[in-house]
Design a protein around this motif. Structure first.
Motif, PDB file in Angstrom:
ATOM      1  N   GLY A  67     -21.352 -35.055   2.159  1.00  0.00           N
ATOM      2  CA  GLY A  67     -21.718 -33.721   2.662  1.00  0.00           C
ATOM      3  C   GLY A  67     -20.728 -33.311   3.826  1.00  0.00           C
ATOM      4  N   LEU A  68     -20.129 -34.330   4.743  1.00  0.00           N
ATOM      5  CA  LEU A  68     -19.391 -33.951   5.904  1.00  0.00           C
ATOM      6  C   LEU A  68     -17.828 -33.865   5.417  1.00  0.00           C
ATOM      7  CD1 LEU A  68     -20.823 -36.586   8.269  1.00  0.00           C
ATOM      8  CD2 LEU A  68     -21.246 -34.197   8.251  1.00  0.00           C
ATOM      9  N   LEU A  69     -17.643 -34.670   4.319  1.00  0.00           N
ATOM     10  CA  LEU A  69     -16.469 -34.381   3.618  1.00  0.00           C
ATOM     11  C   LEU A  69     -15.885 -33.001   2.997  1.00  0.00           C
ATOM     12  CD1 LEU A  69     -15.764 -38.089   1.974  1.00  0.00           C
ATOM     13  CD2 LEU A  69     -14.582 -37.021   4.226  1.00  0.00           C
ATOM     14  N   VAL A  70     -16.913 -32.389   2.745  1.00  0.00           N
ATOM     15  CA  VAL A  70     -16.881 -31.144   2.025  1.00  0.00           C
ATOM     16  C   VAL A  70     -16.641 -30.051   2.846  1.00  0.00           C
ATOM     17  CG1 VAL A  70     -18.227 -29.232   0.854  1.00  0.00           C
ATOM     18  CG2 VAL A  70     -18.382 -31.659   0.189  1.00  0.00           C
ATOM     19  N   LEU A  71     -16.865 -30.364   4.256  1.00  0.00           N
ATOM     20  CA  LEU A  71     -16.758 -29.110   5.446  1.00  0.00           C
ATOM     21  C   LEU A  71     -15.247 -29.004   5.703  1.00  0.00           C
ATOM     22  CD1 LEU A  71     -19.389 -30.449   8.126  1.00  0.00           C
ATOM     23  CD2 LEU A  71     -19.682 -28.442   6.280  1.00  0.00           C
ATOM     24  N   PRO A  72     -14.231 -29.768   5.643  1.00  0.00           N
ATOM     25  CA  PRO A  72     -12.928 -29.415   5.883  1.00  0.00           C
ATOM     26  C   PRO A  72     -12.491 -28.680   4.816  1.00  0.00           C
ATOM     27  CG  PRO A  72     -13.287 -31.920   6.287  1.00  0.00           C
ATOM     28  CD  PRO A  72     -14.478 -31.400   5.956  1.00  0.00           C
ATOM     29  N   CYS A  73     -12.894 -29.199   3.488  1.00  0.00           N
ATOM     30  CA  CYS A  73     -12.678 -28.621   2.190  1.00  0.00           C
ATOM     31  C   CYS A  73     -12.827 -26.780   2.125  1.00  0.00           C
ATOM     32  CB  CYS A  73     -13.208 -29.225   1.148  1.00  0.00           C
ATOM     33  SG  CYS A  73     -12.586 -30.813   0.629  1.00  0.00           S
ATOM     34  N   VAL A  74     -14.128 -26.674   2.685  1.00  0.00           N
ATOM     35  CA  VAL A  74     -14.654 -25.264   2.991  1.00  0.00           C
ATOM     36  C   VAL A  74     -13.810 -24.558   3.833  1.00  0.00           C
ATOM     37  CG1 VAL A  74     -16.548 -23.853   3.492  1.00  0.00           C
ATOM     38  CG2 VAL A  74     -16.822 -25.868   2.054  1.00  0.00           C
ATOM     39  N   GLN A 112     -10.509 -18.434  -7.335  1.00  0.00           N
ATOM     40  CA  GLN A 112      -9.912 -19.668  -7.698  1.00  0.00           C
ATOM     41  C   GLN A 112     -10.955 -20.818  -7.705  1.00  0.00           C
ATOM     42  OE1 GLN A 112      -6.998 -20.202  -4.605  1.00  0.00           O
ATOM     43  NE2 GLN A 112      -5.508 -19.120  -5.384  1.00  0.00           N
ATOM     44  N   LYS A 113     -10.682 -21.834  -8.265  1.00  0.00           N
ATOM     45  CA  LYS A 113     -11.687 -22.905  -8.348  1.00  0.00           C
ATOM     46  C   LYS A 113     -11.393 -24.018  -7.536  1.00  0.00           C
ATOM     47  CE  LYS A 113     -10.961 -22.704 -12.755  1.00  0.00           C
ATOM     48  NZ  LYS A 113     -10.967 -22.809 -14.358  1.00  0.00           N
ATOM     49  N   ALA A 114     -10.285 -23.961  -6.771  1.00  0.00           N
ATOM     50  CA  ALA A 114      -9.931 -25.182  -6.058  1.00  0.00           C
ATOM     51  C   ALA A 114     -11.004 -25.689  -5.234  1.00  0.00           C
ATOM     52  CB  ALA A 114      -8.871 -24.947  -5.046  1.00  0.00           C
ATOM     53  N   LEU A 115     -12.137 -25.074  -4.596  1.00  0.00           N
ATOM     54  CA  LEU A 115     -13.181 -25.475  -3.817  1.00  0.00           C
ATOM     55  C   LEU A 115     -14.122 -26.305  -4.949  1.00  0.00           C
ATOM     56  CD1 LEU A 115     -14.496 -25.975  -1.207  1.00  0.00           C
ATOM     57  CD2 LEU A 115     -15.735 -23.901  -1.582  1.00  0.00           C
ATOM     58  N   LEU A 116     -14.287 -25.931  -5.803  1.00  0.00           N
ATOM     59  CA  LEU A 116     -15.351 -26.516  -6.821  1.00  0.00           C
ATOM     60  C   LEU A 116     -14.772 -28.067  -7.365  1.00  0.00           C
ATOM     61  CD1 LEU A 116     -16.201 -23.510  -9.332  1.00  0.00           C
ATOM     62  CD2 LEU A 116     -17.639 -24.462  -7.383  1.00  0.00           C
ATOM     63  N   ILE A 117     -13.262 -27.886  -7.477  1.00  0.00           N
ATOM     64  CA  ILE A 117     -12.692 -29.103  -8.166  1.00  0.00           C
ATOM     65  C   ILE A 117     -12.711 -30.097  -7.150  1.00  0.00           C
ATOM     66  CG2 ILE A 117     -10.706 -30.339  -8.649  1.00  0.00           C
ATOM     67  CD1 ILE A 117     -11.980 -28.530 -10.806  1.00  0.00           C
ATOM     68  N   LEU A 175     -15.101 -35.541  -4.649  1.00  0.00           N
ATOM     69  CA  LEU A 175     -15.768 -36.048  -3.488  1.00  0.00           C
ATOM     70  C   LEU A 175     -17.116 -36.517  -4.075  1.00  0.00           C
ATOM     71  CD1 LEU A 175     -15.222 -33.336  -0.538  1.00  0.00           C
ATOM     72  CD2 LEU A 175     -14.190 -35.710  -0.952  1.00  0.00           C
ATOM     73  N   GLU A 176     -17.778 -35.753  -4.933  1.00  0.00           N
ATOM     74  CA  GLU A 176     -18.998 -36.679  -5.433  1.00  0.00           C
ATOM     75  C   GLU A 176     -18.595 -37.606  -6.610  1.00  0.00           C
ATOM     76  OE1 GLU A 176     -22.307 -35.853  -4.908  1.00  0.00           O
ATOM     77  OE2 GLU A 176     -21.331 -34.708  -3.409  1.00  0.00           O
ATOM     78  N   GLN A 177     -17.713 -37.653  -6.889  1.00  0.00           N
ATOM     79  CA  GLN A 177     -17.300 -39.008  -7.799  1.00  0.00           C
ATOM     80  C   GLN A 177     -16.850 -40.230  -6.934  1.00  0.00           C
ATOM     81  OE1 GLN A 177     -17.656 -39.005 -11.261  1.00  0.00           O
ATOM     82  NE2 GLN A 177     -18.689 -37.096 -10.806  1.00  0.00           N
ATOM     83  N   LEU A 178     -16.637 -39.960  -5.826  1.00  0.00           N
ATOM     84  CA  LEU A 178     -16.143 -41.027  -4.846  1.00  0.00           C
ATOM     85  C   LEU A 178     -17.267 -41.752  -4.559  1.00  0.00           C
ATOM     86  CD1 LEU A 178     -13.408 -39.524  -2.749  1.00  0.00           C
ATOM     87  CD2 LEU A 178     -13.051 -41.136  -4.723  1.00  0.00           C
ATOM     88  N   SER A 179     -18.445 -41.198  -4.595  1.00  0.00           N
ATOM     89  CA  SER A 179     -19.809 -42.074  -4.154  1.00  0.00           C
ATOM     90  C   SER A 179     -19.669 -42.501  -2.874  1.00  0.00           C
ATOM     91  CB  SER A 179     -19.937 -43.117  -5.125  1.00  0.00           C
ATOM     92  OG  SER A 179     -20.225 -42.510  -6.571  1.00  0.00           O
ATOM     93  N   GLY A 180     -19.314 -41.789  -1.834  1.00  0.00           N
ATOM     94  CA  GLY A 180     -19.218 -42.235  -0.426  1.00  0.00           C
ATOM     95  C   GLY A 180     -18.383 -43.232  -0.025  1.00  0.00           C
TER      96      GLY A 180
END
Length: 82
Positions: A62-69, A41-46, A51-56
């Motif tokens: 980097g910290l917001l990706v942790l719960p996604c993983v 599944q590509k859910a994590l990639l999306i 998150l990268e498009q939100l520009s912080g």
């Protein structure tokens, strides 16, 4: 991207079965098929792309990706067991 993930995951599953033999839980076709579909599944990639498009705007990306993983790993485990 989806075909690349399918190919990589199919190879990884076959290697797992080759090394573990009949003791592997993925020796059963239905278990191997479920893992292949769920892990491709590509859910994590999306989620990372969004998150990268939100520009912080919501915090450090980097910290917001942790719960996604963590959520993606839980989804893979729950869907394989179901």
């Amino acid at each position: 991207m989806h075909l690349m993930l399918l190919g990589f995951n199919a190879t990884a599953i076959q290697l797992s079965v080759a090394f573990a033999g009949r003791k592997s839980v993925f020796a059963k076709k239905e278990n191997a098929r479920a893992l292949l579909i769920v892990s491709s599944q590509k859910a994590l990639l999306i989620a990372v792309a969004v998150l990268e498009q939100l520009s912080g705007a919501l915090g450090e990306s980097g910290l917001l990706v942790l719960p996604c993983v963590a959520t993606h790993i839980n989804q893979v485990i729950i869907n394989v067991d179901a």
